[in-house]
Design an enzyme around this catalytic site. Structure first.
Site, PDB file in Angstrom:
ATOM      1  N   GLY A  33       0.837  -1.205   0.000  1.00 21.39           N
ATOM      2  CA  GLY A  33       0.000   0.000   0.000  1.00 21.39           C
ATOM      3  C   GLY A  33       0.864   1.245   0.000  1.00 21.39           C
ATOM      4  N   SER A  34       0.212   2.399  -0.006  1.00 20.09           N
ATOM      5  CA  SER A  34       0.967   3.645  -0.165  1.00 20.09           C
ATOM      6  C   SER A  34       1.799   3.968   1.073  1.00 20.09           C
ATOM      7  CB  SER A  34       0.014   4.798  -0.489  1.00 20.09           C
ATOM      8  OG  SER A  34      -1.008   4.884   0.481  1.00 20.09           O
ATOM      9  N   THR A  35       1.306   3.647   2.274  1.00 19.73           N
ATOM     10  CA  THR A  35       2.085   3.925   3.486  1.00 19.73           C
ATOM     11  C   THR A  35       3.291   2.996   3.546  1.00 19.73           C
ATOM     12  OG1 THR A  35      -0.096   4.314   4.479  1.00 19.73           O
ATOM     13  CG2 THR A  35       1.801   4.508   5.924  1.00 19.73           C
ATOM     14  N   LYS A  98      -7.799  -4.669   6.847  1.00 21.65           N
ATOM     15  CA  LYS A  98      -6.775  -4.513   5.822  1.00 21.65           C
ATOM     16  C   LYS A  98      -7.272  -5.163   4.532  1.00 21.65           C
ATOM     17  CE  LYS A  98      -2.531  -5.338   6.683  1.00 21.65           C
ATOM     18  NZ  LYS A  98      -2.270  -4.200   5.790  1.00 21.65           N
ATOM     19  N   GLY A  99      -6.536  -4.905   3.457  1.00 15.60           N
ATOM     20  CA  GLY A  99      -6.888  -5.548   2.199  1.00 15.60           C
ATOM     21  C   GLY A  99      -7.389  -4.603   1.133  1.00 15.60           C
ATOM     22  N   GLU A 107      -0.411 -10.644   3.652  1.00 19.98           N
ATOM     23  CA  GLU A 107      -0.155  -9.767   4.810  1.00 19.98           C
ATOM     24  C   GLU A 107      -0.428 -10.518   6.106  1.00 19.98           C
ATOM     25  OE1 GLU A 107      -1.228  -5.523   2.637  1.00 19.98           O
ATOM     26  OE2 GLU A 107      -2.778  -6.537   3.776  1.00 19.98           O
TER      27      GLU A 107
HETATM   28  C1  5RP Z   1      -3.191  -3.588   1.325  1.00 21.12           C
HETATM   29  C2  5RP Z   1      -3.469  -3.064   2.684  1.00 21.12           C
HETATM   30  C3  5RP Z   1      -2.983  -1.688   2.991  1.00 21.12           C
HETATM   31  O1  5RP Z   1      -2.165  -1.753   4.107  1.00 21.12           O
HETATM   32  C4  5RP Z   1      -4.162  -0.802   3.268  1.00 21.12           C
HETATM   33  O2  5RP Z   1      -5.044  -0.853   2.168  1.00 21.12           O
HETATM   34  C5  5RP Z   1      -3.723   0.633   3.524  1.00 21.12           C
HETATM   35  O3  5RP Z   1      -3.247   1.186   2.338  1.00 21.12           O
HETATM   36  P1  5RP Z   1      -2.650   2.656   2.278  1.00 21.12           P
HETATM   37  O4  5RP Z   1      -1.381   2.653   3.066  1.00 21.12           O
HETATM   38  O5  5RP Z   1      -2.423   2.893   0.807  1.00 21.12           O
HETATM   39  O6  5RP Z   1      -3.675   3.611   2.845  1.00 21.12           O
HETATM   40  O7  5RP Z   1      -4.037  -3.696   3.525  1.00 21.12           O
HETATM   41  O8  5RP Z   1      -3.815  -4.834   1.119  1.00 21.12           O
END
Ligand code: 5RP
Length: 224
Positions: A33-35, A98-99, A107
């Site tokens: 994900g972006s974080t 999550k997901g 994950e």
């Molecule tokens: C990916 C995830 C990510 O951790 C979740 O969607 C958060 O994403 P982001 O950091 O882009 O907000 O679970 O499957």
């Protein structure tokens, strides 16, 4: 600050959290994900201070390799000190949804192996009750309709995530309109539906630490 600035600050706080513990033979689990992307970029300059990573998705693997960081098969790793990953929602017990990026199964596997799961998120992800974010469920393709009907019986409104195939070759149902008052029980109930590979509730194995990016700085929480 923008949401991306909060995510980046949180990712950098996660780096500061693990830096004192790095050893040359350490393998680090990283999420998706972006974080998590911000975290991988922050980690890259320290690649000579640890051995390599285990990754929860093909996308993160590609990013890690792009930085020259070795990526190992989880089966080859006996000890995973840290797993760092984002979330779509967190409650005060550090139960997560999550997901959003469809990587929930891998994950969950990496989180299960890790000794310490550090969740990194901006403050928009903190909630009192999980469920405003639709709960992702990874499903074997031939079981899609069956699983959908069973999820309706549990009070949810499942929607097929069009055009998405997971790294495991499966599909995602996003379940709307759940008010998740007992995340541990619901996680197990959904897992017991035949055809479900995994669901995005991380409650049986919650995060150990939540680093939450806020306008007042990154705050550190452990489960209540
Ligand atoms: C990916 C995830 C990510 O951790 C979740 O969607 C958060 O994403 P982001 O950091 O882009 O907000 O679970 O499957």
């Amino acid at each position: 600050m923008t949401q991306d600035q909060l995510k980046k600050a949180t990712a950098e706080a996660a780096l500061q959290y693990i830096l004192p513990h790095l050893t040359k033979d350490m393998v680090i689990g990283v999420g998706t994900g972006s974080t998590a992307r911000f975290f991988i970029d922050a980690l890259a300059p320290y690649k000579n201070e640890f051995d390599g990573c285990v990754s929860s998705s093909e996308a993160s693997t590609e990013q890690l390799k792009g930085h020259g960081i070795p990526v190992y098969d989880l089966n080859a790793i006996a000890d995973l000190r840290f797993y760092i990953d984002g979330a779509d929602e967190s409650n005060k017990h550090l139960h997560l949804i999550k997901g959003g990026g469809a990587a929930l199964t891998r994950e969950k596997i990496v989180a299960a192996v890790a000794r310490e799961f550090i969740c990194i998120a901006d403050e928009s992800k903190a909630v009192n009750v999980l469920g405003s974010f639709p709960l992702p469920v990874e499903v074997i393709p031939m079981a899609r309709s069956h699983v959908g009907r069973e999820l309706v019986k549990l009070g949810g409104d499942p929607a097929y995530r069009e055009g998405v195939v997971t790294d495991n070759g499966n599909l995602i149902l996003d379940v709307w309109n759940l008010q998740i008052l007992d995340p541990v029980a619901l996680e197990q109930q959904i897992n017991s539906i035949v055809g479900v590979v995994a669901n995005g509730l991380f409650a049986s194995r919650p995060a150990d630490v939540l680093l939450l990016g806020t306008e007042d700085g990154v705050k550190t929480y452990t489960a209540l």
